[in-house]
Motif scaffolding. Sequence first.
Motif, PDB file in Angstrom:
ATOM      1  N   GLU A  81       8.093 -15.011  12.400  1.00 26.43           N
ATOM      2  CA  GLU A  81       8.501 -13.768  11.724  1.00 26.43           C
ATOM      3  C   GLU A  81       7.595 -13.475  10.535  1.00 26.43           C
ATOM      4  N   LEU A  82       7.270 -14.505   9.775  1.00 27.91           N
ATOM      5  CA  LEU A  82       6.364 -14.322   8.638  1.00 27.91           C
ATOM      6  C   LEU A  82       4.974 -13.899   9.110  1.00 27.91           C
ATOM      7  N   GLN A  83       4.538 -14.459  10.217  1.00 31.91           N
ATOM      8  CA  GLN A  83       3.226 -14.074  10.758  1.00 31.91           C
ATOM      9  C   GLN A  83       3.246 -12.611  11.200  1.00 31.91           C
ATOM     10  N   LYS A  84       4.339 -12.170  11.789  1.00 29.76           N
ATOM     11  CA  LYS A  84       4.460 -10.762  12.204  1.00 29.76           C
ATOM     12  C   LYS A  84       4.451  -9.841  10.986  1.00 29.76           C
ATOM     13  N   LEU A  85       5.178 -10.247   9.929  1.00 26.26           N
ATOM     14  CA  LEU A  85       5.170  -9.443   8.700  1.00 26.26           C
ATOM     15  C   LEU A  85       3.759  -9.359   8.109  1.00 26.26           C
ATOM     16  N   ALA A  86       3.040 -10.475   8.113  1.00 23.41           N
ATOM     17  CA  ALA A  86       1.674 -10.488   7.578  1.00 23.41           C
ATOM     18  C   ALA A  86       0.762  -9.605   8.418  1.00 23.41           C
ATOM     19  N   LYS A  91      -2.149  -4.471   9.076  1.00 22.74           N
ATOM     20  CA  LYS A  91      -2.376  -3.238   9.835  1.00 22.74           C
ATOM     21  C   LYS A  91      -2.137  -2.012   8.948  1.00 22.74           C
ATOM     22  N   LYS A  92      -1.048  -2.039   8.183  1.00 26.69           N
ATOM     23  CA  LYS A  92      -0.753  -0.912   7.295  1.00 26.69           C
ATOM     24  C   LYS A  92      -1.836  -0.752   6.221  1.00 26.69           C
ATOM     25  N   ASP A 121       7.326  -8.691  -0.999  1.00 24.53           N
ATOM     26  CA  ASP A 121       8.384  -9.191  -0.131  1.00 24.53           C
ATOM     27  C   ASP A 121       7.858 -10.336   0.755  1.00 24.53           C
ATOM     28  N   LEU A 122       6.664 -10.159   1.288  1.00 24.72           N
ATOM     29  CA  LEU A 122       6.063 -11.194   2.132  1.00 24.72           C
ATOM     30  C   LEU A 122       5.817 -12.470   1.329  1.00 24.72           C
TER      31      LEU A 122
END
Length: 188
Positions: A81-86, A91-92, A121-122
């Motif tokens: 999940e943390l990798q997806k957030l990163a 990307k953003k 947040d990350l």
Amino acid sequence: MNTTSNQGFILPKLQSFLVSATVVSSLAFASAVSAQEAQAPVTADGIKIGFVNTEKILRDSKPAKEAQTQIEEEFGKRDEELQKLADNLRKKYEDFEKNAPVMSDADRSKAQRELTDLDTDLQRKRREFQEDFNRRRNDAFSTIVEKANVAIHELAASESYDLILQDAVTVSERIDITDKVINVLDNK
């Protein structure tokens, strides 16, 4: 005057003799120690000594490997999940960099604020993850160390060790009993 000249002659000869005697006795002692080591490699003056490498136990023993696997399973999902957030944040940020020149000042400020909030947040989630992971790993490893200490005491009693050291600067393989301790742990 005659005694002074004799002392000047005798003192260097005496010193030379003492140095020679010391070297000879040191060599004799070293050969005697070598012979004794060949017969009884883990004793020193009748004291049986052993060494245990705690790091190796926490890396190679069956309980340590099981604990590591369990911890990885427990924290694997959160890590993904943390990798997806990163990845999402990256990307953003790339989209922002690409579109920033054509954005209005208000939109650019809003996007920067969103990126900053996502980054904060990350970082907070990563810090919490790391703290939880470390706490869990330390708990598991402290249990393993306690079991290892019991195994070391059992081994010391059954094999008549007088002294068992943990963690040293340098250690001869002759007194390293880490593998014996790991075998005891693995068979419990």
